[in-house]
Every structure is written in C-alpha cells, then in structure tokens.
Scaffold this motif. Structure first.
Motif, PDB file in Angstrom:
ATOM      1  N   ASP A   6      11.096   4.853   0.616  1.00  0.00           N
ATOM      2  CA  ASP A   6       9.845   5.308   1.213  1.00  0.00           C
ATOM      3  C   ASP A   6       9.154   6.319   0.306  1.00  0.00           C
ATOM      4  O   ASP A   6       7.940   6.271   0.136  1.00  0.00           O
ATOM      5  N   ARG A   7       9.918   7.205  -0.280  1.00  0.00           N
ATOM      6  CA  ARG A   7       9.382   8.231  -1.186  1.00  0.00           C
ATOM      7  C   ARG A   7       8.732   7.580  -2.403  1.00  0.00           C
ATOM      8  O   ARG A   7       7.649   7.978  -2.827  1.00  0.00           O
ATOM      9  N   HIS A   8       9.391   6.575  -2.958  1.00  0.00           N
ATOM     10  CA  HIS A   8       8.837   5.865  -4.121  1.00  0.00           C
ATOM     11  C   HIS A   8       7.560   5.111  -3.743  1.00  0.00           C
ATOM     12  O   HIS A   8       6.567   5.149  -4.481  1.00  0.00           O
ATOM     13  N   ALA A   9       7.594   4.415  -2.620  1.00  0.00           N
ATOM     14  CA  ALA A   9       6.431   3.648  -2.171  1.00  0.00           C
ATOM     15  C   ALA A   9       5.249   4.575  -1.883  1.00  0.00           C
ATOM     16  O   ALA A   9       4.104   4.256  -2.211  1.00  0.00           O
ATOM     17  N   GLY A  78      12.820   1.507  -6.923  1.00  0.00           N
ATOM     18  CA  GLY A  78      13.131   2.849  -7.389  1.00  0.00           C
ATOM     19  C   GLY A  78      14.524   3.312  -7.042  1.00  0.00           C
ATOM     20  O   GLY A  78      15.199   2.745  -6.189  1.00  0.00           O
ATOM     21  N   HIS A  79      14.931   4.330  -7.758  1.00  0.00           N
ATOM     22  CA  HIS A  79      16.172   5.037  -7.467  1.00  0.00           C
ATOM     23  C   HIS A  79      16.034   6.467  -7.984  1.00  0.00           C
ATOM     24  O   HIS A  79      15.231   6.737  -8.879  1.00  0.00           O
ATOM     25  N   HIS A  80      16.750   7.365  -7.384  1.00  0.00           N
ATOM     26  CA  HIS A  80      16.700   8.779  -7.730  1.00  0.00           C
ATOM     27  C   HIS A  80      15.233   9.240  -7.799  1.00  0.00           C
ATOM     28  O   HIS A  80      14.505   9.037  -6.847  1.00  0.00           O
ATOM     29  N   ASP A  81      14.820   9.799  -8.911  1.00  0.00           N
ATOM     30  CA  ASP A  81      13.446  10.275  -9.048  1.00  0.00           C
ATOM     31  C   ASP A  81      12.583   9.330  -9.877  1.00  0.00           C
ATOM     32  O   ASP A  81      11.542   9.724 -10.399  1.00  0.00           O
ATOM     33  N   THR A  82      12.998   8.074 -10.003  1.00  0.00           N
ATOM     34  CA  THR A  82      12.308   7.112 -10.859  1.00  0.00           C
ATOM     35  C   THR A  82      11.940   5.862 -10.066  1.00  0.00           C
ATOM     36  O   THR A  82      12.714   5.396  -9.241  1.00  0.00           O
ATOM     37  N   ALA A  83      10.752   5.340 -10.337  1.00  0.00           N
ATOM     38  CA  ALA A  83      10.323   4.092  -9.701  1.00  0.00           C
ATOM     39  C   ALA A  83       9.540   3.271 -10.715  1.00  0.00           C
ATOM     40  O   ALA A  83       9.009   3.798 -11.692  1.00  0.00           O
ATOM     41  N   ARG A  84       9.474   1.970 -10.447  1.00  0.00           N
ATOM     42  CA  ARG A  84       8.665   1.076 -11.273  1.00  0.00           C
ATOM     43  C   ARG A  84       7.927   0.111 -10.364  1.00  0.00           C
ATOM     44  O   ARG A  84       8.397  -0.225  -9.277  1.00  0.00           O
ATOM     45  N   PHE A  85       6.774  -0.323 -10.848  1.00  0.00           N
ATOM     46  CA  PHE A  85       5.985  -1.282 -10.079  1.00  0.00           C
ATOM     47  C   PHE A  85       5.009  -1.969 -11.017  1.00  0.00           C
ATOM     48  O   PHE A  85       4.589  -1.414 -12.034  1.00  0.00           O
ATOM     49  N   ALA A  86       4.652  -3.190 -10.649  1.00  0.00           N
ATOM     50  CA  ALA A  86       3.673  -3.968 -11.415  1.00  0.00           C
ATOM     51  C   ALA A  86       2.317  -3.839 -10.735  1.00  0.00           C
ATOM     52  O   ALA A  86       2.226  -3.547  -9.539  1.00  0.00           O
ATOM     53  N   TRP A  87       1.269  -4.081 -11.520  1.00  0.00           N
ATOM     54  CA  TRP A  87      -0.093  -3.975 -10.997  1.00  0.00           C
ATOM     55  C   TRP A  87      -1.002  -4.927 -11.763  1.00  0.00           C
ATOM     56  O   TRP A  87      -0.635  -5.448 -12.814  1.00  0.00           O
ATOM     57  N   GLU A  88      -2.183  -5.123 -11.195  1.00  0.00           N
ATOM     58  CA  GLU A  88      -3.226  -5.866 -11.897  1.00  0.00           C
ATOM     59  C   GLU A  88      -4.561  -5.219 -11.598  1.00  0.00           C
ATOM     60  O   GLU A  88      -4.734  -4.552 -10.583  1.00  0.00           O
ATOM     61  N   LEU A  89      -5.494  -5.413 -12.518  1.00  0.00           N
ATOM     62  CA  LEU A  89      -6.852  -4.908 -12.374  1.00  0.00           C
ATOM     63  C   LEU A  89      -7.717  -6.080 -11.949  1.00  0.00           C
ATOM     64  O   LEU A  89      -7.887  -7.041 -12.700  1.00  0.00           O
ATOM     65  N   VAL A  90      -8.241  -6.011 -10.710  1.00  0.00           N
ATOM     66  CA  VAL A  90      -8.899  -7.153 -10.075  1.00  0.00           C
ATOM     67  C   VAL A  90     -10.408  -6.927  -9.976  1.00  0.00           C
ATOM     68  O   VAL A  90     -10.861  -5.871  -9.525  1.00  0.00           O
ATOM     69  N   ASN A  91     -11.165  -7.947 -10.375  1.00  0.00           N
ATOM     70  CA  ASN A  91     -12.615  -7.936 -10.228  1.00  0.00           C
ATOM     71  C   ASN A  91     -12.918  -8.214  -8.756  1.00  0.00           C
ATOM     72  O   ASN A  91     -12.585  -9.277  -8.232  1.00  0.00           O
ATOM     73  N   GLU A  92     -13.559  -7.254  -8.092  1.00  0.00           N
ATOM     74  CA  GLU A  92     -13.838  -7.421  -6.661  1.00  0.00           C
ATOM     75  C   GLU A  92     -14.829  -8.546  -6.394  1.00  0.00           C
ATOM     76  O   GLU A  92     -14.818  -9.130  -5.314  1.00  0.00           O
TER      77      GLU A  92
END
Length: 127
Positions: A6-9, A78-92
């Motif tokens: 939850d903290r990472h999210a 994520g774990h401990h104090d580290t998280a990773r996530f993917a993203w994209e830049l979307v044309n609205e």
C-alpha cells in the motif's frame, strides 16, 4: 495487499499526480507532496535534486508533449523502501503512447520519494 505494498502504491500514485498536474502551482504542490525535500530525479535526459528542479523537469515534459498524460502500466512492485513500476505517456486526443518506460523509486520513512531512477523503453525519434 500488505501495508508495505500500500505504501509503494500510494507513493507511485502521488508520483503520477505530480507528473499529471496542470499549471505551475499545481505541479509545485504535487511535487512537494510526492518527494522528500531533498529528493532527486534521474533519467537519461535529466539529473536533478530538490522540488524546484523536479518541477522544472515536469514542466519541460509538458511543454514537449502538450495534451499528454502519464499512465501506469501494470501494478507497482515493491519491497522495503524500494518500488518499481512501468508507465506510458498517452496522447489524450488519440490514445497513442509514443513514450514508455519504467521507474525505480526509493522512499523515506514518511513514504515520500527520496530518489527516482527512470528508464526509457520507447522514445520517438524526434524526442
């Protein structure tokens, strides 16, 4: 979902709020909510520290890609104090996503971002 997850999210959600904030004041407030005071942001195009400089990087992205928003791709891991996530830049306007990548963040004890390490997986030739 664990308290750690939850903290990472929550940190990732504040991160996307900062990148998608509209206008200088909204960006400044969102950056202050997401990052620790001395937090940093590093990707292949930028290496900055502090709220003001992070806000300037976000403003530059808005200038380069008007009408685009950053969207998460998948879940935050994520774990401990580290998280990773993917993203994209979307044309609205048309839903195209010319830029995509993933970020690794480290958090401070309050759940604010201490550091972002960004990686670009897809970038248009003209960027």
């Amino acid at each position: 979902m664990s308290a750690h997850t939850d903290r990472h999210a929550a940190a990732a959600a504040r991160y996307f709020e900062a990148w998608n904030a509209v206008g200088p004041e909204a960006v400044r407030k969102a950056v202050a909510a997401a990052w620790a005071e001395d937090g940093g942001y590093t990707d292949p195009l930028a290496d900055v520290r502090g709220h003001e400089r992070i806000a300037a990087v976000i403003a530059a992205a808005h200038e380069q890609f008007p009408g685009f928003v950053f969207r998460p791709l998948g879940a935050v891991d994520g774990h401990h104090d580290t998280a990773r996530f993917a993203w994209e830049l979307v044309n609205e306007a048309d839903g195209s996503a010319p830029v995509a990548g993933f970020d690794v963040i480290t958090l401070d004890g309050e759940g604010r971002i201490r550091q972002v390490l960004g990686f670009l997986d897809r970038v248009p030739a003209a960027a």
